[in-house]
Design an enzyme around this catalytic site. Sequence first.
Site, PDB file in Angstrom:
ATOM      1  N   ARG A  27      57.737 -33.500  25.010  1.00 16.44           N
ATOM      2  CA  ARG A  27      59.257 -33.545  25.391  1.00 16.44           C
ATOM      3  C   ARG A  27      59.232 -33.261  27.021  1.00 16.44           C
ATOM      4  NH1 ARG A  27      62.597 -30.068  28.178  1.00 16.44           N
ATOM      5  NH2 ARG A  27      61.418 -28.154  27.314  1.00 16.44           N
ATOM      6  N   ASP A  28      58.913 -32.075  27.435  1.00 20.55           N
ATOM      7  CA  ASP A  28      59.086 -31.936  28.795  1.00 20.55           C
ATOM      8  C   ASP A  28      58.349 -32.901  29.650  1.00 20.55           C
ATOM      9  OD1 ASP A  28      60.278 -30.486  31.028  1.00 20.55           O
ATOM     10  OD2 ASP A  28      58.552 -29.000  30.900  1.00 20.55           O
ATOM     11  N   HIS A 220      56.383 -20.126  31.651  1.00 19.98           N
ATOM     12  CA  HIS A 220      56.186 -21.775  31.686  1.00 19.98           C
ATOM     13  C   HIS A 220      56.123 -21.971  33.447  1.00 19.98           C
ATOM     14  CE1 HIS A 220      57.782 -25.745  30.516  1.00 19.98           C
ATOM     15  NE2 HIS A 220      58.018 -25.974  31.761  1.00 19.98           N
ATOM     16  N   HIS A 222      54.947 -24.278  36.580  1.00 14.40           N
ATOM     17  CA  HIS A 222      54.578 -25.678  37.090  1.00 14.40           C
ATOM     18  C   HIS A 222      53.653 -25.332  38.377  1.00 14.40           C
ATOM     19  CE1 HIS A 222      57.972 -28.203  35.320  1.00 14.40           C
ATOM     20  NE2 HIS A 222      58.150 -27.309  34.609  1.00 14.40           N
ATOM     21  N   CYS A 253      60.941 -32.187  36.106  1.00 13.74           N
ATOM     22  CA  CYS A 253      62.354 -31.812  35.627  1.00 13.74           C
ATOM     23  C   CYS A 253      63.129 -32.862  36.423  1.00 13.74           C
ATOM     24  CB  CYS A 253      62.645 -30.424  35.818  1.00 13.74           C
ATOM     25  SG  CYS A 253      64.433 -30.330  35.520  1.00 13.74           S
ATOM     26  N   ASN A 262      53.955 -29.765  35.038  1.00 14.65           N
ATOM     27  CA  ASN A 262      53.793 -28.573  34.279  1.00 14.65           C
ATOM     28  C   ASN A 262      52.221 -28.107  34.385  1.00 14.65           C
ATOM     29  OD1 ASN A 262      56.245 -28.057  32.870  1.00 14.65           O
ATOM     30  ND2 ASN A 262      55.754 -30.339  32.219  1.00 14.65           N
TER      31      ASN A 262
END
Length: 313
Positions: A27-28, A220, A222, A253, A262
């Site tokens: 997804r991300d 989460h 990066h 993003c 990520n």
Amino acid sequence: MTVAGLPMEVAAEGLPARVRIHEVGARDGLQNEQAVVPTEIKAEFVHRLVDAGLPVVEATSFVHPKWVPQLADAERLFPLLGDLDPHRLPVLVPNDRGLDRALALGARRIAVIGSATESFAKANLNRTVDEALVMFTPVVARAKEAGVHVRGYLSMCFGDPWEGPVPVAQTVRVCRALLDMGCDELSLGDTIGVATPGHVQHLLAALNEAGVPTSKLGVHFHDTYGQALANTLAALQHGVSTVDASAGGLGGCPYAKSATGNLATEDLVWMLHGLGIETGVDLDRLTATSVWMAGVLGRPSPSRTLRALSHKE
């Protein structure tokens, strides 16, 4: 590709015995790709990630296709995952309409995504921080009434490309609001990768002081400045046992151009296994999956562990 090596296990005191990796690559990771990955390839990606032992694999997002065209196929994708446990396949929902679409397909875990800063709330949601919280409140309430697990993502917890460093109290306020509306867990996002270990531990301590238990927190990170693993270790030392990561380091993003990839799941697993922390993840299978996806996308992965293991003689 040869069989992956294994790190020497040397346990450190005060760390969780097991970490739940929340895999976000499907997804991300894929939402930030220039090209649209075919639905069948996405389904195979999710299946491979589950087969590698990842306990939670975020499958897609029920956002309007206009905003994230790479995930416009959510209605086609989710049925292709019908052989998998939906409790292992969270999906992102932006609003009531997104929740309706997710529930209609049998989703049992959803996530909403808010912002700690006004600038990013405007860029990502076209709302103020508080307007976004108002929008999420009925979504979370309806999901809980349906017996669905709800995760609250919070972006820009440490720094914002427009506003700079984010005051800890500002992040704590929005975290507290998400929990108060009924979110089961929170994911603290370092969206542009500017956090450092001391900042991480300071925020976690402030959240505890505000009545937010560590057991409800995930992180989460990066890797923009190469700090993702160091920040993860700082969170583990505080007792956090849920860590988001993306297979092969996919993602960024679309609304924050300074957000690079990520934390790579392979890099995370290598560190955790070296610390003797259980994950349930088969590193060989995970590595093979990320090498395959890198081939699909036509470019090498930024994951150092993946590169080392896939070229190991």
